[in-house]
Write a protein that holds these residues in place. Structure first.
Motif, short mmCIF file in Angstrom:
data_model
loop_
_atom_site.label_atom_id
_atom_site.label_comp_id
_atom_site.label_asym_id
_atom_site.label_seq_id
_atom_site.Cartn_x
_atom_site.Cartn_y
_atom_site.Cartn_z
N THR A 134 4.83 14.68 30.24
CA THR A 134 4.56 15.83 31.11
C THR A 134 5.82 16.64 31.35
OG1 THR A 134 2.75 14.65 32.22
CG2 THR A 134 3.71 16.54 33.38
N GLU A 135 6.92 15.94 31.64
CA GLU A 135 8.18 16.64 31.88
C GLU A 135 8.68 17.33 30.61
OE1 GLU A 135 12.77 15.83 33.33
OE2 GLU A 135 11.34 14.16 33.31
N GLU A 136 8.52 16.66 29.48
CA GLU A 136 8.93 17.27 28.21
C GLU A 136 8.16 18.56 27.94
OE1 GLU A 136 10.24 13.44 25.46
OE2 GLU A 136 8.21 14.21 25.35
N LEU A 137 6.86 18.53 28.17
CA LEU A 137 6.04 19.72 27.92
C LEU A 137 6.47 20.88 28.81
CD1 LEU A 137 2.53 18.04 27.52
CD2 LEU A 137 3.92 19.08 25.71
N LEU A 138 6.82 20.59 30.07
CA LEU A 138 7.29 21.64 30.97
C LEU A 138 8.64 22.19 30.53
CD1 LEU A 138 6.29 20.06 34.41
CD2 LEU A 138 5.22 22.03 33.29
N ALA A 139 9.48 21.31 29.94
CA ALA A 139 10.81 21.74 29.52
C ALA A 139 10.81 22.44 28.18
CB ALA A 139 11.74 20.52 29.46
N ALA A 140 9.75 22.24 27.38
CA ALA A 140 9.74 22.77 26.01
C ALA A 140 9.92 24.28 25.97
CB ALA A 140 8.45 22.37 25.30
N GLY A 141 9.42 24.98 26.98
CA GLY A 141 9.52 26.44 26.99
C GLY A 141 10.88 26.96 27.37
N GLN A 142 11.73 26.09 28.00
CA GLN A 142 13.05 26.53 28.44
C GLN A 142 14.19 26.06 27.54
OE1 GLN A 142 10.96 24.99 31.10
NE2 GLN A 142 10.20 27.10 31.27
N ILE A 143 13.94 25.05 26.73
CA ILE A 143 15.04 24.42 26.00
C ILE A 143 15.31 25.12 24.68
CG2 ILE A 143 13.72 22.70 24.67
CD1 ILE A 143 15.93 20.67 25.56
N GLN A 144 16.57 25.21 24.33
CA GLN A 144 16.97 25.72 23.02
C GLN A 144 17.15 24.54 22.06
OE1 GLN A 144 20.41 27.98 24.66
NE2 GLN A 144 19.53 29.73 23.58
N PRO A 145 17.16 24.80 20.76
CA PRO A 145 17.28 23.70 19.80
C PRO A 145 18.56 22.90 19.99
CG PRO A 145 16.55 25.69 18.70
CD PRO A 145 16.92 26.08 20.08
N GLY A 146 18.50 21.63 19.60
CA GLY A 146 19.66 20.75 19.64
C GLY A 146 19.77 20.00 18.32
N GLN A 147 20.96 19.94 17.77
CA GLN A 147 21.12 19.26 16.48
C GLN A 147 20.88 17.76 16.59
OE1 GLN A 147 24.91 21.45 16.40
NE2 GLN A 147 24.74 21.36 14.18
N VAL A 148 21.22 17.19 17.76
CA VAL A 148 21.03 15.76 17.99
C VAL A 148 20.17 15.58 19.23
CG1 VAL A 148 22.16 13.56 18.52
CG2 VAL A 148 23.24 15.17 16.92
N LEU A 149 19.21 14.67 19.14
CA LEU A 149 18.33 14.36 20.27
C LEU A 149 18.45 12.89 20.61
CD1 LEU A 149 15.91 14.86 22.26
CD2 LEU A 149 14.41 14.30 20.32
N LYS A 150 18.74 12.60 21.90
CA LYS A 150 18.63 11.24 22.39
C LYS A 150 17.18 11.06 22.78
CE LYS A 150 18.14 9.27 25.72
NZ LYS A 150 17.01 8.40 26.20
N GLY A 153 28.52 22.22 18.28
CA GLY A 153 27.15 21.74 18.12
C GLY A 153 26.50 21.46 19.47
N SER A 154 25.34 20.82 19.43
CA SER A 154 24.57 20.60 20.65
C SER A 154 23.83 19.27 20.60
CB SER A 154 23.58 21.74 20.88
OG SER A 154 22.76 21.92 19.72
N ILE A 155 23.70 18.64 21.77
CA ILE A 155 23.00 17.37 21.92
C ILE A 155 22.07 17.47 23.11
CG2 ILE A 155 23.26 14.86 22.00
CD1 ILE A 155 26.48 16.50 21.97
N VAL A 156 20.86 16.96 22.97
CA VAL A 156 19.89 16.95 24.07
C VAL A 156 19.69 15.51 24.53
CG1 VAL A 156 17.50 17.38 24.73
CG2 VAL A 156 18.71 19.03 23.29
N PHE A 157 19.88 15.29 25.83
CA PHE A 157 19.68 13.98 26.44
C PHE A 157 18.44 14.03 27.32
CE2 PHE A 157 24.20 14.28 25.53
CZ PHE A 157 24.49 13.04 24.97
N THR A 158 17.61 13.01 27.22
CA THR A 158 16.31 13.06 27.90
C THR A 158 16.09 11.92 28.89
OG1 THR A 158 15.39 11.81 26.05
CG2 THR A 158 15.18 14.21 25.96
N GLY A 159 17.03 10.98 28.99
CA GLY A 159 16.79 9.85 29.88
C GLY A 159 15.50 9.15 29.51
#
Length: 320
Positions: free
Chosen positions: A223-239, A212-218
């Motif tokens: 603004t940073e999230e919007l820039l990352a949205a185009g590069q990130i793959q789905p994650g089953q769990v999000l912090k 599985g996969s987990i995304v950690f965002t600190g």
């Protein structure tokens, strides 16, 4: 010496009973039993075999990808244990005053799990509620690799660097690191300037294995999230970023991650109003189940095949 203390983790009750029986057989007077010397030695051997057997079984039995969101109050700390039992600690919490989350929460949690070293420590950014416990952790257990954001080191990170001999890595966007068959993908690693808020240089990291996969965002900003949205793959769990602040968790980012489960690491009755009602609405709109450390205590999440299972220390202690 190095063997003055040995970390074994929590034991089943049976192991505790066998251990104390072994002590009695080894150091107790022979007057209290009717065993012959030969029978006594046989019992000692059986006790040793049982303890070693249970220990080896626990060490080598199949283990799913597991993440522990440790309850550190208004802060972040998460431990990832890979299927090969390698360990990644992401952030270490930190509270105001003299209460050290590293020595009083994170280290006892690691010892309870029988963890006496870390393969990797990653700090999302240098704010005290994320890095405050790092120096105490590093002072007490060895760390192989240390991943830091590209920012001016805070006082907590400076204290950490004085207490560790870990291989030091400054994160760069698009780089990947491995722990066995588990990948740590650095999705976003902005370079912080001298006058910028550390939240703006917070790392966004995706941990992924076959399970599985987990995304950690600190504390990543919108603004940073919007820039990352185009590069990130789905994650089953999000912090969830920044303890559920309304200033983060934008809909484009949530849509890109598409989490089944969203975890908010947050202090009970905190003065910031976290998590924000707008964030909770956005998480509900994207279909994520929300779990919170202020309500559930520590959370243990396992990836068992295609299923994501979540256990709460407050309500399901038997799974910890």
């Amino acid at each position: 010496g190095g063997w003055a203390t040995v970390t074994v983790g929590s034991w089943p009750l049976l192991c505790g009973a066998v251990y104390y029986l072994l002590l009695l057989l080894l150091f107790g007077s022979s007057d209290w039993d009717d065993f012959t010397a030969c029978e006594r030695r046989l019992l000692i051997g059986l006790c040793c075999c049982m303890l070693v057997g249970i220990g080896l079984y626990d060490k080598f039995r199949p283990q799913p990808l597991t993440v522990h969101f440790i309850d550190v109050g208004q802060g972040d700390a998460a431990l990832v244990v890979t299927p090969q039992r390698q360990t990644l600690l992401i952030d270490t919490g930190g509270l105001r005053g003299d209460y050290d989350t590293g020595s009083r929460i994170v280290l006892p949690y690691l010892r309870y799990l029988g963890i006496c070293s870390l393969d990797m420590l990653l700090l999302s950014h240098g704010h005290h509620d994320h890095a405050g416990g790092a120096a105490a952790v590093a002072k007490n257990i060895p760390i192989r690799r240390l991943i830091l954001p590209q920012e001016q080191p805070s006082a907590d990170i400076q204290a950490l660097l004085k207490n560790t001999k870990a291989q030091l890595i400054y994160a760069e966007s698009g780089t990947n690191y491995s722990l066995g068959n588990t990948a740590i993908q650095i999705i976003s690693a902005p370079v912080g300037s001298a006058d910028s808020d550390a939240n703006e240089s917070s790392l966004i990291v995706r941990v992924v294995s076959a399970d599985g996969s987990i995304v950690f965002t600190g504390d990543a900003t919108e603004t940073e999230e919007l820039l990352a949205a185009g590069q990130i793959q789905p994650g089953q769990v999000l912090k969830v970023s920044h303890h559920g602040s309304n200033a983060s968790s934008s809909m484009p980012f949530l849509a890109a991650v598409s989490p089944q489960l969203a975890v908010i690491s947050v202090g009970a009755a905190n003065s910031y109003g976290h998590p924000g009602s707008e964030t909770l609405q956005r998480l509900a709109a994207c279909g994520a189940q929300v779990r919170r450390t202020d309500q559930d205590g520590a959370l243990k999440i396992t990836f068992d095949g295609s299923q994501v299972k979540c256990y709460s220390y407050r309500y399901q202690k038997e799974f910890f």
